[in-house]
Design a protein around this motif. Structure first.
Motif, short mmCIF file in Angstrom:
data_model
loop_
_atom_site.label_atom_id
_atom_site.label_comp_id
_atom_site.label_asym_id
_atom_site.label_seq_id
_atom_site.Cartn_x
_atom_site.Cartn_y
_atom_site.Cartn_z
N GLN A 21 0.72 -0.95 0.33
CA GLN A 21 0.26 0.28 0.06
C GLN A 21 1.35 1.20 -0.05
N ASP A 22 1.82 1.52 0.51
CA ASP A 22 3.00 2.59 0.70
C ASP A 22 3.51 3.07 -0.40
N CYS A 23 3.81 1.57 -1.61
CA CYS A 23 4.77 1.20 -2.52
C CYS A 23 3.41 2.27 -3.20
N GLN A 24 2.39 1.71 -3.64
CA GLN A 24 1.41 2.84 -4.23
C GLN A 24 0.98 3.73 -4.53
N TYR A 25 0.81 4.23 -3.31
CA TYR A 25 0.61 5.23 -3.15
C TYR A 25 2.21 6.52 -2.85
N GLU A 26 2.73 5.98 -2.85
CA GLU A 26 4.21 6.97 -3.35
C GLU A 26 4.43 6.90 -5.21
N LEU A 27 4.25 5.28 -5.29
CA LEU A 27 3.62 5.77 -6.81
C LEU A 27 2.73 6.56 -7.70
N GLU A 28 2.30 6.78 -6.72
CA GLU A 28 0.99 8.01 -7.28
C GLU A 28 1.51 9.32 -6.86
N ALA A 29 2.10 9.28 -5.44
CA ALA A 29 1.95 11.18 -5.56
C ALA A 29 3.25 11.79 -6.88
N MET A 30 3.75 9.96 -6.95
CA MET A 30 5.51 10.54 -8.24
C MET A 30 4.47 10.91 -9.47
N ILE A 31 3.49 10.27 -9.96
CA ILE A 31 2.76 10.80 -11.10
C ILE A 31 2.33 11.68 -11.03
N ASP A 32 1.41 12.30 -10.41
CA ASP A 32 0.85 13.79 -9.59
C ASP A 32 2.07 14.75 -9.10
N ASP A 33 3.21 15.02 -9.62
CA ASP A 33 4.61 15.81 -9.28
C ASP A 33 4.49 15.55 -10.53
N LEU A 34 4.59 15.02 -11.57
CA LEU A 34 5.35 14.70 -13.62
C LEU A 34 4.51 15.04 -14.48
#
Length: 159
Positions: A21-34
């Motif tokens: 779950q933590d990894c999935q949240y980090e990926l979503e946050a990175m996509i939002d930043d990009l």
């Protein structure tokens, strides 16, 4: 035959493990930043005037069609027209190597009547004219094909 349990175990090993779950949240946050910030001046396209745009487009198409009907783009060629002799060498340095005309198809259109009341037999021909030109400087040979449609009218002398 093997029991289904070992086959399922083998297939389960081939599947990649699920993300935490933590990894999935980090990926979503990175996509939002990009993706960057959302644009502030987004204007929606109005769907209210679609009929007006459709009518304007149809009017332009009808005007173009009427213009083409009044002033045809090309004239019908006839077999009775005399052929224009091509010069053997054009000013651009191209030399005529060969010239040929071939009939690809013929369609009988039956009897026609001209303005004087003379009965004519009409045949529609699909003809392809081919010219081969050679460039003097490079020696390159270019083939030019010109498809055309001709109507051959032959007078009928007996019935």
């Amino acid at each position: 035959m093997q029991a289904p349990d070992p086959v399922e175990a083998i297939l389960a090993r081939l599947m990649p493990p699920a993300l935490s779950q933590d990894c999935q949240y980090e990926l979503e946050a990175m996509i939002d930043d990009l993706t960057g910030p959302e644009p502030a001046n987004v204007v929606e396209i109005s769907q209210v005037n679609w009929t007006a745009r459709w009518l304007i487009g149809g009017g332009i198409a009808a005007a173009f069609g009427a213009l083409c009907a009044v002033f045809p783009i090309h004239e019908n060629t006839s077999a009775s027209q005399t052929a224009v002799a091509l010069p053997k060498e054009s000013p651009s340095g191209l030399v005529l190597v060969s010239q040929s005309d071939r009939v690809e198809s013929m369609t009988d259109e039956g009897w026609k009547e001209d303005a004087d009341g003379l009965a004519l037999h009409a045949v529609r021909l699909n003809v392809v004219g081919e010219n081969k030109m050679r460039d003097r400087e490079t020696g390159m040979v270019v083939q030019i094909s010109e498809p055309r449609e001709e109507v051959l009218l032959m007078p009928i002398s007996s019935f």
